[in-house]
Design an enzyme around this catalytic site. Structure first.
Site, PDB file in Angstrom:
ATOM      1  N   HIS A 182       0.814  -1.220   0.000  1.00  0.00           N
ATOM      2  CA  HIS A 182       0.000   0.000   0.000  1.00  0.00           C
ATOM      3  C   HIS A 182       0.851   1.275   0.000  1.00  0.00           C
ATOM      4  CE1 HIS A 182       0.979  -0.125   4.252  1.00  0.00           C
ATOM      5  NE2 HIS A 182       0.599   1.140   4.311  1.00  0.00           N
ATOM      6  N   HIS A 201       1.712   6.831  -0.402  1.00  0.00           N
ATOM      7  CA  HIS A 201       0.959   6.005   0.534  1.00  0.00           C
ATOM      8  C   HIS A 201      -0.497   5.934   0.078  1.00  0.00           C
ATOM      9  CE1 HIS A 201      -0.933   4.750   4.303  1.00  0.00           C
ATOM     10  NE2 HIS A 201       0.270   4.421   4.734  1.00  0.00           N
TER      11      HIS A 201
END
Length: 171
Positions: free
Chosen positions: A75, A90
């Site tokens: 992620h 992110h």
């Protein structure tokens, strides 16, 4: 006879400044970090940058560089520019809790990548239906005196085409 030596005033060379344009890694709407619902990002604790509300689930390389780190759950990652500048991308907030579900990484730490190359694909609907925000912080990392000057550009952005950050790099 003594000759007088004049001490030459040492001139400090002026540092050259290079401007690095960082292009959107995802398409969507770029907003100030203060709009990220996480104090770590919103408060600038990770560094300076921008966040993007993505409209498609594809994260691309905003410049040619080297993958410095990929988080195990795919992620987030850190991309390093040849100048040494590091950029944290992110995907979503608290998405680490998904344990990698909904994320497909196409890269590994140490990989050399080209601008526009797909790094991670992610399922926007799956992330949202699990109750997580998809807003994606894009952060120039650094601390202390090493922080470069970062100018943010807000509004609608297209991956690989819209500049989101202009960074002044000291040479």
């Amino acid at each position: 006879m003594f000759s007088r030596w004049k001490a030459k005033k040492e001139e400090k060379p002026t540092e050259a400044v290079t401007r690095l344009e960082i292009y959107a890694p995802v398409s969507g709407q770029s907003v100030p970090l203060t709009e990220v619902p996480d104090e770590t990002f919103a408060g600038g604790h990770m560094g300076q940058g921008i966040a993007i509300e993505p409209i498609e689930g594809r994260l691309t390389a905003p410049f040619d560089g080297k993958i410095a780190h990929v988080v195990k759950t795919s992620h987030a990652l850190i991309l390093e520019h040849p100048s040494g500048l590091q950029l944290l991308m992110h995907i979503g907030i608290d998405t680490v809790s998904l344990k990698g579900n909904g994320f497909i990484s196409h890269i590994a730490s140490g990989d050399e990548v080209k601008a526009g190359q797909t790094l991670i694909e992610f399922d926007l609907e799956m992330i949202r239906s699990a109750g997580y925000r998809t807003i994606t912080p894009v952060i120039v990392t650094g601390s202390g005196e090493d922080l470069p000057e970062v100018n943010c550009h807000y509004g609608a952005v297209s991956a690989g085409q819209s500049s989101i950050l202009t960074v002044a790099l000291q040479q």
